[in-house]
Design an enzyme around this catalytic site. Structure first.
Site, short mmCIF file in Angstrom:
data_model
loop_
_atom_site.label_atom_id
_atom_site.label_comp_id
_atom_site.label_asym_id
_atom_site.label_seq_id
_atom_site.Cartn_x
_atom_site.Cartn_y
_atom_site.Cartn_z
N ASP A 175 -9.85 -5.36 3.54
CA ASP A 175 -9.96 -5.00 2.14
C ASP A 175 -8.65 -4.89 1.57
O ASP A 175 -7.76 -4.33 1.99
CB ASP A 175 -10.86 -3.71 2.00
N ASP A 179 -12.03 -8.49 -1.45
CA ASP A 179 -10.94 -8.35 -2.83
C ASP A 179 -9.61 -8.81 -2.69
O ASP A 179 -8.98 -8.58 -3.78
CB ASP A 179 -11.18 -6.74 -3.53
N HIS A 211 -13.97 3.83 2.32
CA HIS A 211 -13.17 4.93 1.52
C HIS A 211 -13.99 6.28 1.69
O HIS A 211 -13.20 7.27 1.57
CB HIS A 211 -13.01 4.91 0.03
N HIS A 247 -7.79 -2.67 -0.53
CA HIS A 247 -7.74 -1.23 -0.63
C HIS A 247 -7.66 -0.53 0.76
O HIS A 247 -8.39 -0.87 1.35
CB HIS A 247 -8.52 -0.55 -1.50
C1 SP5 Z 1 -14.63 -0.81 -1.47
C2 SP5 Z 1 -13.57 -0.86 -2.52
O1 SP5 Z 1 -12.92 -1.96 -2.67
N1 SP5 Z 1 -13.24 0.10 -3.45
C3 SP5 Z 1 -12.40 -0.16 -4.61
C4 SP5 Z 1 -12.25 1.27 -5.40
C5 SP5 Z 1 -11.28 0.96 -6.54
N2 SP5 Z 1 -11.61 2.04 -7.47
C6 SP5 Z 1 -10.43 1.99 -8.34
C7 SP5 Z 1 -10.90 0.93 -9.56
C8 SP5 Z 1 -9.78 0.96 -10.33
C9 SP5 Z 1 -9.63 -0.38 -11.27
N3 SP5 Z 1 -8.12 -0.59 -11.77
C10 SP5 Z 1 -8.13 -2.01 -12.11
C11 SP5 Z 1 -6.99 -2.49 -12.61
C12 SP5 Z 1 -6.92 -3.62 -13.12
N4 SP5 Z 1 -5.87 -4.07 -13.92
ZN ZN Z 2 -11.28 -2.91 -1.83
#
Ligand code: SP5
Ligand code: ZN
Length: 345
Positions: A198, A287, A162, A200
């Site tokens: 990933d 993830d 990111h 994301h």
């Molecule tokens: C590297 C990587 O995987 N970064 C991920 C960053 C995510 N940040 C936002 C986290 C928000 C969590 N929301 C969770 C919803 C669960 N129901």
């Molecule tokens: Zn991620």
């Protein structure tokens, strides 16, 4: 598989992040690397300390003022108030549209906002050291590919995909995958592919190579209309200028089953094969696992072996860089399944 691992990772250990307005323990924790290390050793893989200095490559990936900020951030924070040693800094203001990001403010929190895409990437005293060790691992791994190694794994944290040229975000500070890709270019690979698996979208990596045709970026991820990082990762982002056609996003709806994910992986692999890359960098986020606490895909442990086997069929020297994956206890098994699947084939 030879794996780069540094104990320095443990220096990045912020206490909490915000979730629905509450302080919760960080999902991106040192325990993640402990489980990966344990599984690597249990299954006979060799761990090496990173031995390259990534600084020259970091200077090609990130801006000087961002690197200077990140390296000094904790001491600047402490200089404001000695009591800050027990506090985590968070940004609270950002230069969104119409505001200026060319002038660096003097105020610490304002600078932190300038260099952050979210308030979800807490810093602590050892963040720079841990992140730098990760980038050093990426450059070290590239050196081994140059020496004829077929696959090398960087078991690094914090993650990197990111992070952009001049910002942190999503638990990421230095973009290790981009550092690996850029180091490969410097080492004489004319064409590099980065595959980001990933959950994301790898917005940082995409943005770093968006106008370049020498580094193809392909990403499989949760649809950004509902999933972090929200503001990038759509299918219509295909590259710009010389890079037109060298960016491929394959967003999948939240909750997609493993079969849909592997169908998208075939599309990704076909595009990478057409690129004819001399080397591959895999942003290995885990993830996508069914048990991940912040994601919605459904891959199981065996699916990670299948992923490794499929990537081996591309028959290109490959650097694996650890990204996300927050089911810490299962992270080691899933990561090592990928690298053993790759070696098996
Ligand atoms: C590297 C990587 O995987 N970064 C991920 C960053 C995510 N940040 C936002 C986290 C928000 C969590 N929301 C969770 C919803 C669960 N129901
Ligand atoms: Zn991620």
């Amino acid at each position: 598989m030879i794996t780069f691992f540094s104990e320095q990772h443990a220096l990045h250990a912020p206490e909490f992040e915000f979730f629905r307005g509450e302080r919760v323990p960080c999902f991106e924790s040192p325990a993640r690397a402990v489980f990966v290390r344990q599984q690597l050793l249990a299954r006979g893989h060799t761990l090496r300390e990173p031995d390259a200095d990534s600084r020259p490559v970091l200077a090609q990936v990130h801006t000087p003022r961002y690197l200077a900020f990140l390296e000094r951030a904790w001491s600047d924070w402490m200089a404001l108030d000695p009591a800050n040693c027990a506090r985590q800094p968070f940004p609270s203001v950002w230069p969104v549209r119409t505001l200026r990001s060319d002038v660096e403010p003097l105020n610490f929190t304002a600078r932190l906002g300038l260099y952050s895409m979210d308030n979800g990437s807490p810093l602590c005293a050892g963040t720079w050291a841990a992140a730098k060790a990760g980038a050093d691992a990426a450059v070290s791994a590239v050196g081994l590919l140059g020496a004829g190694e077929r696959g090398v794994f960087c078991a690094t944290r914090p993650p990197g995909h990111h992070a952009g040229a001049d910002f942190m975000g999503g638990y990421c500070f230095l973009n290790n995958a981009a550092v690996a890709a850029q180091a490969l270019r410097q080492q004489g690979c004319d064409r590099v592919a980065v595959l980001d698996v990933d959950y994301h979208h790898g917005n940082g990596t995409q943005s770093l190579f968006y106008d370049r045709s020498d580094v193809l970026f392909v990403s499989l991820h949760g649809d950004p209309r509902t999933e972090y990082p929200f503001y990038l990762g759509h299918a219509d982002e295909t590259g710009a200028g010389a890079g037109e056609g060298f960016n491929l996003n394959l967003p999948l709806p939240a909750g997609s089953p493993a079969c849909a994910w592997f169908d998208a992986l075939e599309v990704a692999c076909a595009r990478m094969a057409r690129h004819g890359a001399d080397a591959l960098v895999v942003s290995l986020g885990l993830d996508t696992f069914a048990g991940d606490p912040i994601s919605t895909f459904a891959l199981k442990a065996d699916d990670y072996s299948r992923l490794g086997q499929r990537l081996a069929k591309l028959a290109v020297p490959t650097v694996f860089v650890l990204e996300g994956g927050y089911a810490a206890a299962e992270l080691g098994v899933n990561a090592v399944n990928v690298i053993e699947g790759f070696e098996q084939d």
